[in-house]
Design an enzyme around this catalytic site. Structure first.
Site, PDB file in Angstrom:
ATOM      1  CB  SER A  11      -0.910   0.100   1.174  1.00 19.47           C
ATOM      2  OG  SER A  11      -1.468   1.233   1.283  1.00 19.47           O
ATOM      3  CG  HIS A  36      -3.944  -1.566  -2.028  1.00 19.46           C
ATOM      4  ND1 HIS A  36      -4.953  -2.367  -2.317  1.00 19.46           N
ATOM      5  CD2 HIS A  36      -4.357  -0.894  -0.799  1.00 19.46           C
ATOM      6  CE1 HIS A  36      -6.056  -1.733  -1.642  1.00 19.46           C
ATOM      7  NE2 HIS A  36      -5.675  -1.065  -0.776  1.00 19.46           N
ATOM      8  CG  ASP A  38      -5.201   2.345   0.742  1.00 15.17           C
ATOM      9  OD1 ASP A  38      -6.135   1.476   0.663  1.00 15.17           O
ATOM     10  OD2 ASP A  38      -4.077   1.947   1.172  1.00 15.17           O
ATOM     11  CG  HIS A  69      -9.356   0.097  -1.033  1.00 17.87           C
ATOM     12  ND1 HIS A  69      -8.764  -0.092   0.300  1.00 17.87           N
ATOM     13  CD2 HIS A  69     -10.634   0.142  -0.710  1.00 17.87           C
ATOM     14  CE1 HIS A  69      -9.781  -0.239   1.389  1.00 17.87           C
ATOM     15  NE2 HIS A  69     -10.911  -0.185   0.465  1.00 17.87           N
ATOM     16  CG  MET A 140     -12.098  -3.322   4.472  1.00 17.71           C
ATOM     17  SD  MET A 140     -10.554  -2.362   3.824  1.00 17.71           S
ATOM     18  CE  MET A 140      -9.508  -1.823   5.200  1.00 17.71           C
ATOM     19  N   GLY A 145      -9.439   3.543   7.034  1.00 18.61           N
ATOM     20  CA  GLY A 145      -9.194   4.935   7.186  1.00 18.61           C
ATOM     21  C   GLY A 145      -7.767   5.256   7.618  1.00 18.61           C
ATOM     22  CG  PHE A 146      -6.703   5.897  10.246  1.00 15.70           C
ATOM     23  CD1 PHE A 146      -5.967   7.507  10.289  1.00 15.70           C
ATOM     24  CD2 PHE A 146      -7.956   5.888  10.873  1.00 15.70           C
ATOM     25  CE1 PHE A 146      -6.797   8.410  10.446  1.00 15.70           C
ATOM     26  CE2 PHE A 146      -8.667   6.862  11.145  1.00 15.70           C
ATOM     27  CZ  PHE A 146      -8.309   8.202  11.039  1.00 15.70           C
ATOM     28  N   GLY A 147      -3.791   3.308   7.998  1.00 14.44           N
ATOM     29  CA  GLY A 147      -2.662   2.409   8.129  1.00 14.44           C
ATOM     30  C   GLY A 147      -2.133   2.034   9.438  1.00 14.44           C
ATOM     31  N   GLY A 148      -1.450   0.836   9.837  1.00 15.31           N
ATOM     32  CA  GLY A 148      -0.953   0.579  10.957  1.00 15.31           C
ATOM     33  C   GLY A 148      -1.682   0.081  12.159  1.00 15.31           C
ATOM     34  CG  ASP A 178      -6.538  -2.912   2.540  1.00 20.73           C
ATOM     35  OD1 ASP A 178      -5.372  -2.682   3.195  1.00 20.73           O
ATOM     36  OD2 ASP A 178      -7.009  -2.257   1.974  1.00 20.73           O
ATOM     37  N   GLY A 179      -5.263  -4.635   5.632  1.00 18.58           N
ATOM     38  CA  GLY A 179      -5.229  -4.210   6.944  1.00 18.58           C
ATOM     39  C   GLY A 179      -4.472  -5.089   8.132  1.00 18.58           C
ATOM     40  N   GLY A 180      -3.392  -4.279   8.491  1.00 22.86           N
ATOM     41  CA  GLY A 180      -2.545  -5.137   9.514  1.00 22.86           C
ATOM     42  C   GLY A 180      -1.953  -6.607   9.087  1.00 22.86           C
ATOM     43  N   GLY A 200       0.900  -2.407   4.067  1.00 29.27           N
ATOM     44  CA  GLY A 200       1.421  -0.910   4.294  1.00 29.27           C
ATOM     45  C   GLY A 200       2.571  -0.963   5.036  1.00 29.27           C
TER      46      GLY A 200
HETATM   47  C1  DX5 Z   1      -6.679   1.131   5.515  1.00 36.82           C
HETATM   48  C2  DX5 Z   1      -6.231   0.923   3.973  1.00 36.82           C
HETATM   49  C3  DX5 Z   1      -5.209   0.009   3.995  1.00 36.82           C
HETATM   50  C4  DX5 Z   1      -3.809   0.438   4.412  1.00 36.82           C
HETATM   51  C5  DX5 Z   1      -3.194  -0.588   5.092  1.00 36.82           C
HETATM   52  O1  DX5 Z   1      -7.880   1.963   5.319  1.00 36.82           O
HETATM   53  O2  DX5 Z   1      -7.129   0.434   2.871  1.00 36.82           O
HETATM   54  O3  DX5 Z   1      -4.751  -0.461   2.534  1.00 36.82           O
HETATM   55  O4  DX5 Z   1      -2.984   1.188   3.682  1.00 36.82           O
HETATM   56  O5  DX5 Z   1      -2.259  -0.460   5.815  1.00 36.82           O
HETATM   57  P1  DX5 Z   1      -1.313  -1.379   6.938  1.00 36.82           P
HETATM   58  O6  DX5 Z   1      -0.892  -2.358   6.102  1.00 36.82           O
HETATM   59  O7  DX5 Z   1      -0.453  -0.675   7.577  1.00 36.82           O
HETATM   60  O8  DX5 Z   1      -2.836  -1.924   7.862  1.00 36.82           O
HETATM   61 ZN    ZN Z   2      -6.744  -0.430   1.020  1.00 35.87          ZN
END
Ligand code: DX5
Ligand code: ZN
Length: 222
Positions: A11, A36, A38, A69, A140, A145-148, A178-180, A200
């Site tokens: 991402s 990817h 976002d 996405h 999901m 909304g947020f990475g990490g 997608d996510g974590g 990401g």
């Molecule tokens: C979250 C995004 C993800 C995000 C994933 O809303 O859709 O694509 O970038 O980030 P990580 O891998 O850090 O959870």
């Molecule tokens: Zn995404």
């Protein structure tokens, strides 16, 4: 949609935006399959990421498909623009589309692959009547909304359920998570039926992102 055994889609949200060209070129040289992208509008999700001009800029340097996405309300208003900006896969949220069937057809008419994303609270059976039309189902594994953020364990059961739906319906949809995502949960996700993993922060915050991508990619071979 036909894909390699396991697609890795880093991402770009976790890249260094002041060094985007450098990071895109790193992804070009790596084992990553897709980039990817976002897109967040501050309405559907409580955060704003970036939009069309940045996507076009990424496209100019990327040598791999852009997996876009859309975490935005009324995504149908922007499908054509993101397709023109270089999206090869366009994923919209089930929760943002009252006329999902029409939106999916619109994506296909634009010549892109059509994906539908489900938030963590959305049961997978809402896709029963559309699974045959989809190229991709994005589950999901965090709230968008947020990475990490921390991976939600319930995801494994959802992946298995969607894999069963795909088998029963004869759909050729690919399951993307997608996510974590990290090296710990990736093998179980693959085993449950996921064939595309977004990552990401796990990739970009690692000491050597290229090696991390290769290690994720190798999961299907172990
Ligand atoms: C979250 C995004 C993800 C995000 C994933 O809303 O859709 O694509 O970038 O980030 P990580 O891998 O850090 O959870
Ligand atoms: Zn995404």
């Amino acid at each position: 949609m036909k894909v390699s055994d396991l697609v890795i889609a880093p991402s770009v949200l976790a890249a260094d935006f002041a060094n985007l060209q450098r990071d895109v070129e790193m992804l070009n040289q790596s084992a990553a399959d897709w980039l990817h992208i976002d897109i967040m509008d501050g309405v559907f999700v409580p955060n704003i990421s970036f939009g069309l001009p940045v996507t076009e800029a990424i496209r100019r340097h990327a040598q791999k498909p852009l997996d876009v996405h859309l975490m935005i309300v009324q995504p149908e208003r922007y499908l054509e623009a993101f397709r023109r900006a270089g999206a090869e896969i366009l994923t919209v949220h089930y929760e943002a589309c009252p006329h999902l069937h029409r939106t999916v057809q619109q994506i296909k008419d634009l010549g892109a692959k059509a994906g539908v994303a489900l938030n963590p609270h959305t049961p997978v059976n809402v896709l029963d009547d559309i699974i045959g039309d989809l190229d991709l189902v994005l589950i999901m594994s965090v709230n968008p909304g947020f990475g990490g953020q921390k991976f939600i364990e319930r995801t494994y059961a959802k992946v298995r359920q969607v894999a069963q739906m795909i088998a029963d319906s004869g759909s050729s949809a690919v399951i993307e998570i997608d996510g974590g995502v990290n090296q710990q949960n990736a093998p179980q996700l693959y085993e449950a039926g996921a064939r595309a993993l977004v990552a990401g922060s796990f990739v970009f915050n690692s000491p050597n992102p290229t090696t991390t991508i290769s290690e994720l990619k190798a999961i299907s071979r172990t």
